[in-house]
Design a protein around this motif. Structure first.
Motif, PDB file in Angstrom:
ATOM      1  N   TYR A  70       0.854  -1.200   0.000  1.00  9.29           N
ATOM      2  CA  TYR A  70       0.000   0.000   0.000  1.00  9.29           C
ATOM      3  C   TYR A  70       0.889   1.250   0.000  1.00  9.29           C
ATOM      4  O   TYR A  70       0.863   2.064   0.919  1.00  9.29           O
ATOM      5  CB  TYR A  70      -0.948  -0.022   1.202  1.00  9.29           C
ATOM      6  CG  TYR A  70      -1.930  -1.165   1.154  1.00  9.29           C
ATOM      7  CD1 TYR A  70      -3.142  -1.049   0.474  1.00  9.29           C
ATOM      8  CD2 TYR A  70      -1.627  -2.381   1.763  1.00  9.29           C
ATOM      9  CE1 TYR A  70      -4.032  -2.124   0.406  1.00  9.29           C
ATOM     10  CE2 TYR A  70      -2.502  -3.453   1.703  1.00  9.29           C
ATOM     11  CZ  TYR A  70      -3.704  -3.320   1.020  1.00  9.29           C
ATOM     12  OH  TYR A  70      -4.583  -4.379   0.949  1.00  9.29           O
ATOM     13  N   ASN A  72       0.963   3.978  -1.891  1.00  6.93           N
ATOM     14  CA  ASN A  72       0.335   5.303  -1.939  1.00  6.93           C
ATOM     15  C   ASN A  72      -0.101   5.764  -0.555  1.00  6.93           C
ATOM     16  O   ASN A  72       0.132   6.915  -0.165  1.00  6.93           O
ATOM     17  CB  ASN A  72      -0.865   5.293  -2.888  1.00  6.93           C
ATOM     18  CG  ASN A  72      -0.441   5.268  -4.351  1.00  6.93           C
ATOM     19  OD1 ASN A  72       0.698   4.938  -4.660  1.00  6.93           O
ATOM     20  ND2 ASN A  72      -1.353   5.595  -5.252  1.00  6.93           N
ATOM     21  N   GLU A  73      -0.734   4.866   0.185  1.00  2.86           N
ATOM     22  CA  GLU A  73      -1.215   5.223   1.511  1.00  2.86           C
ATOM     23  C   GLU A  73      -0.043   5.490   2.469  1.00  2.86           C
ATOM     24  O   GLU A  73      -0.100   6.426   3.280  1.00  2.86           O
ATOM     25  CB  GLU A  73      -2.095   4.103   2.069  1.00  2.86           C
ATOM     26  CG  GLU A  73      -3.420   3.931   1.338  1.00  2.86           C
ATOM     27  CD  GLU A  73      -3.339   3.075   0.094  1.00  2.86           C
ATOM     28  OE1 GLU A  73      -4.402   2.707  -0.441  1.00  2.86           O
ATOM     29  OE2 GLU A  73      -2.202   2.771  -0.356  1.00  2.86           O
ATOM     30  N   ALA A  74       1.012   4.669   2.370  1.00  8.73           N
ATOM     31  CA  ALA A  74       2.152   4.817   3.269  1.00  8.73           C
ATOM     32  C   ALA A  74       2.899   6.125   3.009  1.00  8.73           C
ATOM     33  O   ALA A  74       3.272   6.842   3.948  1.00  8.73           O
ATOM     34  CB  ALA A  74       3.097   3.629   3.126  1.00  8.73           C
ATOM     35  N   THR A  76       1.671   8.765   1.496  1.00  5.30           N
ATOM     36  CA  THR A  76       0.762   9.861   1.850  1.00  5.30           C
ATOM     37  C   THR A  76       0.792  10.118   3.347  1.00  5.30           C
ATOM     38  O   THR A  76       0.768  11.274   3.798  1.00  5.30           O
ATOM     39  CB  THR A  76      -0.669   9.541   1.396  1.00  5.30           C
ATOM     40  OG1 THR A  76      -0.685   9.416  -0.030  1.00  5.30           O
ATOM     41  CG2 THR A  76      -1.638  10.638   1.811  1.00  5.30           C
ATOM     42  N   TYR A  77       0.877   9.041   4.143  1.00  8.20           N
ATOM     43  CA  TYR A  77       0.978   9.203   5.599  1.00  8.20           C
ATOM     44  C   TYR A  77       2.210  10.020   5.968  1.00  8.20           C
ATOM     45  O   TYR A  77       2.131  10.944   6.785  1.00  8.20           O
ATOM     46  CB  TYR A  77       1.022   7.833   6.285  1.00  8.20           C
ATOM     47  CG  TYR A  77       1.494   7.923   7.713  1.00  8.20           C
ATOM     48  CD1 TYR A  77       0.665   8.423   8.713  1.00  8.20           C
ATOM     49  CD2 TYR A  77       2.797   7.543   8.065  1.00  8.20           C
ATOM     50  CE1 TYR A  77       1.111   8.546  10.028  1.00  8.20           C
ATOM     51  CE2 TYR A  77       3.244   7.660   9.368  1.00  8.20           C
ATOM     52  CZ  TYR A  77       2.403   8.153  10.342  1.00  8.20           C
ATOM     53  OH  TYR A  77       2.851   8.281  11.629  1.00  8.20           O
ATOM     54  N   GLN A  80       1.681  13.599   5.167  1.00  6.43           N
ATOM     55  CA  GLN A  80       0.744  14.224   6.112  1.00  6.43           C
ATOM     56  C   GLN A  80       1.443  14.601   7.417  1.00  6.43           C
ATOM     57  O   GLN A  80       1.030  15.562   8.086  1.00  6.43           O
ATOM     58  CB  GLN A  80      -0.422  13.272   6.388  1.00  6.43           C
ATOM     59  CG  GLN A  80      -1.392  13.143   5.226  1.00  6.43           C
ATOM     60  CD  GLN A  80      -2.435  12.055   5.460  1.00  6.43           C
ATOM     61  OE1 GLN A  80      -2.271  11.177   6.311  1.00  6.43           O
ATOM     62  NE2 GLN A  80      -3.524  12.110   4.704  1.00  6.43           N
ATOM     63  N   THR A 198       0.780   1.076   7.892  1.00  5.15           N
ATOM     64  CA  THR A 198      -0.065   1.635   6.838  1.00  5.15           C
ATOM     65  C   THR A 198       0.225   0.983   5.495  1.00  5.15           C
ATOM     66  O   THR A 198      -0.696   0.758   4.692  1.00  5.15           O
ATOM     67  CB  THR A 198       0.163   3.159   6.726  1.00  5.15           C
ATOM     68  OG1 THR A 198      -0.104   3.771   7.988  1.00  5.15           O
ATOM     69  CG2 THR A 198      -0.721   3.779   5.660  1.00  5.15           C
ATOM     70  N   GLY A 199       1.495   0.669   5.245  1.00  7.81           N
ATOM     71  CA  GLY A 199       1.888   0.166   3.934  1.00  7.81           C
ATOM     72  C   GLY A 199       1.765  -1.331   3.741  1.00  7.81           C
ATOM     73  O   GLY A 199       1.649  -1.797   2.609  1.00  7.81           O
ATOM     74  N   ARG A 201      -0.299  -3.571   6.062  1.00  7.88           N
ATOM     75  CA  ARG A 201      -1.665  -3.954   6.468  1.00  7.88           C
ATOM     76  C   ARG A 201      -1.816  -5.460   6.655  1.00  7.88           C
ATOM     77  O   ARG A 201      -2.856  -6.053   6.314  1.00  7.88           O
ATOM     78  CB  ARG A 201      -2.697  -3.448   5.448  1.00  7.88           C
ATOM     79  CG  ARG A 201      -2.760  -1.936   5.340  1.00  7.88           C
ATOM     80  CD  ARG A 201      -3.930  -1.498   4.500  1.00  7.88           C
ATOM     81  NE  ARG A 201      -3.949  -0.056   4.330  1.00  7.88           N
ATOM     82  CZ  ARG A 201      -4.879   0.602   3.640  1.00  7.88           C
ATOM     83  NH1 ARG A 201      -5.879  -0.071   3.074  1.00  7.88           N
ATOM     84  NH2 ARG A 201      -4.831   1.906   3.522  1.00  7.88           N
TER      85      ARG A 201
END
Length: 280
Positions: A70, A72-74, A76-77, A80, A198-199, A201
């Motif tokens: 993941y 993109n999510e990692a 992006t975290y 952020q 996050t990456g 999961r």
């Protein structure tokens, strides 16, 4: 254990201080600079080099980190949390950089003769020497649960404060260490812990991503129970070199090295564009 001093060959060495966090826009610059210097020592247009560099709020990623399920999510975290992701060109996994973390590079020639383990041991023996007045308890072994774990993690009483990577460019060797000096090692580890949670999961992956246990990590200030700063540690390095009768001089990049840097920086940009895609 290799004796670090023998690798400076009784010649004047260059000390380059790039520890002002605003000096370079991205850690990509610093990896490209180390490449340029490694080439210089490789072709003997430069003696050995010691270089300091610092970047604020950056997470340096390994190639496997850029392939996390993941991604993109990692990534992006991290953004952020206001951290800039950069994919390195040397080995290793995710590492946190900020104003309290000193990066310390040794650039040496003779990569065809200097073994991989020997390169790591040069750095270990140098750091032990610099800190010998403060502690004789520095150990080098993989600290399970730390981020970017490796055989030459540096720890005191089982708590990791530094990690070492290595890159070879032709006959030049760049031995690079990050040293967590100020602040909280646990808080830095919590950031990377969340990155992997996050990456990944919980998915099964071909590559084994580390399970981060924040309590395995500390800063030197925490371990030595003193408010040691990056500036003070740099002074300890130069004082130690002088005490050891190493002839050193403050230096900057030559014109030739600047030209090599430009090429290597573009390679870093290309690497990061390929690895991060739209997240670059």
């Amino acid at each position: 254990m290799s004796e670090w001093k023998s690798f400076f060959n009784h010649q004047q060495i260059r000390l380059i201080d790039h520890s002002n966090p605003t000096m370079h826009a991205s850690a990509m610059d610093d990896f490209a600079i180390d490449d340029a210097l490694a080439l210089s020592v490789s072709n003997q247009s430069s003696p050995p080099v010691i270089r300091f560099w610092v970047h604020d709020k950056t997470v340096v990623l390994g190639i496997p980190d850029a392939r996390i399920p993941y991604k993109n999510e990692a990534i992006t975290y991290l953004k952020q949390q206001e951290y800039q992701p950069v994919v390195r060109n040397s080995g290793g996994l995710a590492v946190v950089l900020d104003k309290g973390v000193l990066n310390f590079s040794i650039l040496l020639p003779g990569g065809n003769k200097l073994g991989i383990h020997e390169g790591y041991e040069v750095m270990v023996s140098l750091i032990r020497g610099i800190l010998k007045q403060e502690t004789d308890e520095i150990e080098a072994y993989e600290v399970i649960g730390s981020y970017c774990p490796g055989e030459y993690d540096l720890s005191i009483n089982g708590k990791k404060f530094a990690g070492i990577s290595q890159r070879r460019v032709r006959d030049g060797v760049a031995v690079q260490i990050y040293i967590s000096i100020e602040g909280s090692g646990q808080e830095r580890a919590e950031l990377i812990q969340q990155f992997y949670q996050t990456g990944v999961r919980g998915e099964e992956t071909k590559f084994h991503y580390p399970t981060i246990q924040p309590d395995t990590m500390r800063s030197l200030s925490q371990l030595l129970n003193t408010e040691l700063t990056v500036s003070e540690f740099k002074q300890m390095v130069t004082d130690f070199l002088t005490t050891e009768k190493i002839d050193w001089i403050i230096s900057e990049l030559s014109n030739e090295e600047k030209q090599t840097f430009d090429k290597r920086k573009q390679q870093m940009v290309d690497r990061n564009q390929k690895a991060l895609g739209d997240l670059f």
